[in-house]
Write an enzyme that holds these catalytic residues in place. Structure first.
Site, mmCIF file in Angstrom:
data_model
loop_
_atom_site.group_PDB
_atom_site.id
_atom_site.type_symbol
_atom_site.label_atom_id
_atom_site.label_comp_id
_atom_site.label_asym_id
_atom_site.label_seq_id
_atom_site.Cartn_x
_atom_site.Cartn_y
_atom_site.Cartn_z
ATOM 1 N N LYS A 14 0.459 -1.076 0.172
ATOM 2 C CA LYS A 14 0.089 0.241 0.098
ATOM 3 C C LYS A 14 0.984 1.025 0.428
ATOM 4 O O LYS A 14 0.507 2.311 -0.609
ATOM 5 C CB LYS A 14 -0.539 0.344 1.420
ATOM 6 C CG LYS A 14 -1.805 -1.296 0.985
ATOM 7 C CD LYS A 14 -2.978 -0.870 2.584
ATOM 8 C CE LYS A 14 -2.615 -0.435 3.340
ATOM 9 N NZ LYS A 14 -1.944 -2.494 4.643
ATOM 10 N N ARG A 89 -10.449 1.182 8.491
ATOM 11 C CA ARG A 89 -10.015 -0.277 8.876
ATOM 12 C C ARG A 89 -11.014 -1.292 9.659
ATOM 13 O O ARG A 89 -10.815 -2.980 9.822
ATOM 14 C CB ARG A 89 -9.002 -0.450 10.302
ATOM 15 C CG ARG A 89 -7.152 -0.440 9.102
ATOM 16 C CD ARG A 89 -6.935 -1.782 9.307
ATOM 17 N NE ARG A 89 -5.389 -1.663 9.865
ATOM 18 C CZ ARG A 89 -3.906 -0.840 9.554
ATOM 19 N NH1 ARG A 89 -4.030 -0.070 8.349
ATOM 20 N NH2 ARG A 89 -3.310 -1.388 10.063
ATOM 21 N N ARG A 123 10.927 -7.840 5.950
ATOM 22 C CA ARG A 123 11.020 -5.924 6.314
ATOM 23 C C ARG A 123 11.466 -5.380 6.815
ATOM 24 O O ARG A 123 11.866 -5.515 7.905
ATOM 25 C CB ARG A 123 10.188 -5.209 6.454
ATOM 26 C CG ARG A 123 9.169 -4.313 5.569
ATOM 27 C CD ARG A 123 7.317 -4.154 5.716
ATOM 28 N NE ARG A 123 6.469 -4.405 6.916
ATOM 29 C CZ ARG A 123 5.418 -4.189 6.773
ATOM 30 N NH1 ARG A 123 4.782 -3.802 5.569
ATOM 31 N NH2 ARG A 123 4.700 -4.018 7.679
ATOM 32 N N ARG A 156 10.497 -4.071 12.255
ATOM 33 C CA ARG A 156 9.000 -2.930 12.781
ATOM 34 C C ARG A 156 9.158 -3.415 13.876
ATOM 35 O O ARG A 156 8.790 -4.411 13.966
ATOM 36 C CB ARG A 156 8.357 -2.836 11.862
ATOM 37 C CG ARG A 156 8.191 -1.379 11.478
ATOM 38 C CD ARG A 156 6.774 -1.682 10.174
ATOM 39 N NE ARG A 156 5.956 -1.230 10.889
ATOM 40 C CZ ARG A 156 4.865 -1.306 9.776
ATOM 41 N NH1 ARG A 156 4.720 -0.713 8.512
ATOM 42 N NH2 ARG A 156 3.803 -1.611 9.790
#
Ligand code: AMP
Length: 217
Positions: A14, A89, A123, A156
């Site tokens: 996204k 969401r 990631r 993260r």
């Protein structure tokens, strides 16, 4: 003026796709997750309120999310429009949003859960400048270091297997119904998120009836 929403499970691209679209069309890219991360990194009061929830991969309260979105959009720096990512969401957020803004299109990036796990767990993030990396598709030139500012890359806090499982569960239970709501009221464009980023972007341009994407260089 164009107002888009981009939806998709974590790791579906996204952020990347929003940036590519926003850059070209002069849209403002609004990522609710990025706004929260900024507050956490800068130790603001809001950051303290959301940090724990984010760490476990759970959803922040609707009141906080709505006030962040409202404040951001109230800046009215989006003359050419905006693309909002990570919001809405759940059903309540979607209703709040649809009451206040007309949406020109909803881009839905589709990615199977097993591919999500593969992508998200590889990631890496630069805590210095916010640049995102991926050890599969988008490795830094020097291992573990940001290409732009040289800072050591980190995982993260919410990219752990446990937090990812919580986010996948929330996505299927709460966010998917939002899509159904949008399908009834707006134009939802389903886009396969498995191909390379440039190809996904091309497909997005096509479904939104926009001029083709021309990668720089
Ligand atoms: P993201 O970068 O979009 O995955 O967002 C990171 C985290 O921020 C999520 O796991 C939530 O804790 C919080 N968050 C972001 N957007 C929302 C939202 N629309 N509603 C509730 N929580 C959110």
């Amino acid at each position: 003026m164009r107002k888009y929403v981009i939806m998709g499970v974590q790791g579906s691209g996204k952020g990347t796709q929003s940036e590519l679209l926003a850059e070209d069309l002069g849209l403002v890219h609004i990522s609710v997750g990025d706004i929260f991360r900024w507050h956490v990194q800068n130790h603001t009061k809001l950051g303290a309120q959301v940090r724990r929830t984010m760490k476990t991969g759970d959803l922040v309260s609707d009141e906080l999310v709505e006030s962040v979105v409202r404040q951001r959009l109230d800046q009215h720096d989006w003359n050419f429009g905006f693309i909002i990512d990570g919001f809405p969401r759940n059903g309540r957020q979607a209703e709040f949003f649809m009451e206040s803004y007309d949406i020109d299109g909803v881009i839905h990036l589709e990615l199977p859960d097993e591919e999500v796990r593969r992508r998200v767990l590889s990631r890496r993030l630069c805590p210095g400048c916010g640049m995102d990396y991926n050890l599969i598709a988008d490795r830094p030139k020097q291992e573990g270091r940001c290409d732009i500012c040289g800072t050591t890359l980190v995982v993260r806090e919410d990219d752990t297997p446990e937090a990812l499982a919580a986010r996948l569960r929330d996505y299927h239970e709460k966010t998917r119904p939002v899509l159904e709501l949008f399908r009834r009221k707006e134009v939802v464009h389903d886009v396969d998120a498995r191909p390379a980023a440039a190809d996904v972007q091309q497909q997005i341009r096509k479904v939104l009836d926009l001029p083709p994407y021309r990668p720089a260089g």
